[in-house]
Design a protein around this motif. Structure first.
Motif, mmCIF file in Angstrom:
data_model
loop_
_atom_site.group_PDB
_atom_site.id
_atom_site.type_symbol
_atom_site.label_atom_id
_atom_site.label_comp_id
_atom_site.label_asym_id
_atom_site.label_seq_id
_atom_site.Cartn_x
_atom_site.Cartn_y
_atom_site.Cartn_z
ATOM 1 N N LEU A 240 3.386 5.807 -3.192
ATOM 2 C CA LEU A 240 4.584 6.469 -3.717
ATOM 3 C C LEU A 240 4.583 6.483 -5.238
ATOM 4 O O LEU A 240 4.863 7.516 -5.865
ATOM 5 C CB LEU A 240 5.835 5.750 -3.205
ATOM 6 C CG LEU A 240 7.183 6.232 -3.767
ATOM 7 C CD1 LEU A 240 7.441 7.687 -3.381
ATOM 8 C CD2 LEU A 240 8.317 5.340 -3.262
ATOM 9 N N GLU A 241 4.239 5.358 -5.834
ATOM 10 C CA GLU A 241 4.223 5.259 -7.295
ATOM 11 C C GLU A 241 3.161 6.172 -7.906
ATOM 12 O O GLU A 241 3.417 6.866 -8.903
ATOM 13 C CB GLU A 241 3.979 3.812 -7.706
ATOM 14 C CG GLU A 241 3.969 3.564 -9.206
ATOM 15 C CD GLU A 241 5.354 3.622 -9.831
ATOM 16 O OE1 GLU A 241 5.436 3.618 -11.079
ATOM 17 O OE2 GLU A 241 6.346 3.662 -9.082
ATOM 18 N N VAL A 242 1.977 6.196 -7.310
ATOM 19 C CA VAL A 242 0.894 7.051 -7.820
ATOM 20 C C VAL A 242 1.281 8.525 -7.697
ATOM 21 O O VAL A 242 1.049 9.320 -8.619
ATOM 22 C CB VAL A 242 -0.420 6.762 -7.077
ATOM 23 C CG1 VAL A 242 -1.473 7.821 -7.398
ATOM 24 C CG2 VAL A 242 -0.941 5.377 -7.429
ATOM 25 N N ALA A 243 1.864 8.910 -6.565
ATOM 26 C CA ALA A 243 2.284 10.301 -6.382
ATOM 27 C C ALA A 243 3.333 10.693 -7.413
ATOM 28 O O ALA A 243 3.291 11.801 -7.977
ATOM 29 C CB ALA A 243 2.839 10.494 -4.968
ATOM 30 N N TYR A 244 4.259 9.791 -7.684
ATOM 31 C CA TYR A 244 5.301 10.067 -8.687
ATOM 32 C C TYR A 244 4.691 10.227 -10.075
ATOM 33 O O TYR A 244 5.000 11.185 -10.805
ATOM 34 C CB TYR A 244 6.324 8.929 -8.675
ATOM 35 C CG TYR A 244 7.315 8.984 -9.809
ATOM 36 C CD1 TYR A 244 8.444 9.785 -9.726
ATOM 37 C CD2 TYR A 244 7.113 8.237 -10.968
ATOM 38 C CE1 TYR A 244 9.358 9.843 -10.779
ATOM 39 C CE2 TYR A 244 8.011 8.288 -12.020
ATOM 40 C CZ TYR A 244 9.130 9.099 -11.922
ATOM 41 O OH TYR A 244 10.023 9.153 -12.964
ATOM 42 N N LEU A 245 3.840 9.282 -10.462
ATOM 43 C CA LEU A 245 3.233 9.343 -11.793
ATOM 44 C C LEU A 245 2.352 10.581 -11.949
ATOM 45 O O LEU A 245 2.296 11.178 -13.028
ATOM 46 C CB LEU A 245 2.417 8.072 -12.051
ATOM 47 C CG LEU A 245 3.234 6.774 -12.173
ATOM 48 C CD1 LEU A 245 2.308 5.578 -12.326
ATOM 49 C CD2 LEU A 245 4.213 6.856 -13.348
ATOM 50 N N GLY B 89 0.807 -1.214 0.000
ATOM 51 C CA GLY B 89 0.000 0.000 0.000
ATOM 52 C C GLY B 89 0.839 1.262 0.000
ATOM 53 O O GLY B 89 0.553 2.211 -0.751
ATOM 54 N N LEU B 90 1.887 1.287 0.820
ATOM 55 C CA LEU B 90 2.765 2.461 0.878
ATOM 56 C C LEU B 90 3.488 2.674 -0.444
ATOM 57 O O LEU B 90 3.614 3.810 -0.928
ATOM 58 C CB LEU B 90 3.770 2.297 2.016
ATOM 59 C CG LEU B 90 3.196 2.339 3.437
ATOM 60 C CD1 LEU B 90 4.275 2.001 4.458
ATOM 61 C CD2 LEU B 90 2.604 3.717 3.744
ATOM 62 N N GLY C 115 3.098 13.526 -14.585
ATOM 63 C CA GLY C 115 2.034 13.509 -15.574
ATOM 64 C C GLY C 115 1.073 14.667 -15.421
ATOM 65 O O GLY C 115 1.414 15.821 -15.733
ATOM 66 N N PRO C 116 -0.128 14.437 -14.900
ATOM 67 C CA PRO C 116 -1.157 15.489 -14.873
ATOM 68 C C PRO C 116 -0.815 16.691 -14.011
ATOM 69 O O PRO C 116 -1.320 17.785 -14.268
ATOM 70 C CB PRO C 116 -2.395 14.748 -14.320
ATOM 71 C CG PRO C 116 -1.888 13.496 -13.712
ATOM 72 C CD PRO C 116 -0.637 13.136 -14.429
#
Length: 274
Positions: free
Chosen positions: A22-27, A17-18, A31-32
């Motif tokens: 981290l991956e979502v925040a980076y992308l 989960g952590l 990105g958007p």
């Protein structure tokens, strides 16, 4: 030899989960949300770096989210050493390289982050912080505390990873505000770093008795004595760390030599009058 009580398919879902966060925040940042950090039409998203960053995240998952974790915490010191090397020698360099320069510069705009990075990434300070952290946590008292208390173990890993960022920065940085060392000094820096953990690895390899009680009394899930397991851990610490650092130093040397050759080739033409 006794059977291993942990399932082969063990996954630590808290770690998953952590790391997903981290991956979502980076992308999202590359990105958007990129347009809110820099001018999106000036800085394009570099998806090759995203792949490198994701490999770093997956390496942390391999070290902390798979069956390597219970193996290292309860049974094998050599597995624990492999876990720490994955975090400090593989994952952190990948995360540094995978983070775009403009994103590093945006983070360094925060006064506290900038002050900490400017102080802690000085070459001598970075070496001292990283190797002092290694030495501290390999003391039996602190190692056993980390094995027995989850929060202490988390602190151990956080300290390893943060100081590893400091240690790698003088070589891997591409940020003008905190630039890397020159190529010759990078090679010297990596050579010194390859020698410093040698004392710890020597103690582990040449000790006549197991140092850590947890591994001395652990179930034998492989045909290794506790002492042999400890000696393998010492050899892993020395050999893997040395190979990675010396390989990088060799690459830097050839890059430096190639750049000097190109500069020498351009110099005579530049001296010719138009």
């Amino acid at each position: 030899m006794t059977s291993w009580s942990e399932p082969v398919t063990y996954i630590d879902w808290i770690t998953v989960g952590l790391l997903l966060q981290l991956e979502v925040a980076y992308l999202a940042a590359i990105g958007p949300l990129r347009g809110r950090i820099v001018y999106a039409d000036v800085v394009k998203a570099d998806w090759r770096r995203a792949v490198v960053f994701t490999l770093g995240v997956l390496t942390i998952f391999l070290a902390d989210g798979t069956m390597l974790r219970p193996l290292s915490e309860r049974y094998l010191f050599s597995a624990h050493m492999s876990e720490h090397l994955l975090l400090t020698t593989v994952a952190m360099p990948l995360l540094i390289i995978g983070t775009p320069d403009w994103l590093w510069r945006w983070m360094l705009q925060h006064p506290l982050i900038e002050a900490v990075m400017r102080f802690c990434t000085r070459p001598i300070m970075a070496l001292v912080l990283f190797n002092a952290t290694l030495a501290l946590w390999h003391l039996p008292l602190f190692w056993e505390l980390a094995l027995r208390h989850e929060n202490v173990h988390l602190l151990q890993h956080v300290m390893y990873m943060v100081t590893a960022v400091f240690m790698w920065w003088p070589v891997l940085s591409r940020v003008p505000e905190l630039p890397p060392l020159s190529h010759p000094l990078q090679i010297l820096y990596l050579f010194i770093q390859s020698l410093l953990p040698g004392t710890i690895s020597a103690v582990l390899t040449f000790s006549d008795t197991p140092i850590y009680p947890t591994y001395a009394t652990a179930e034998r899930i492989v045909p290794l004595t506790p002492l042999a397991d400890q000696q393998i851990a010492g050899l892993i610490m020395k050999s893997v760390g040395t190979v990675v650092l010396w390989l990088l130093a060799t690459i830097i040397f050839f890059v430096w030599a190639s750049r000097d050759s190109r500069d020498d080739a351009r110099t005579p033409r530049e001296k010719v009058a138009p």
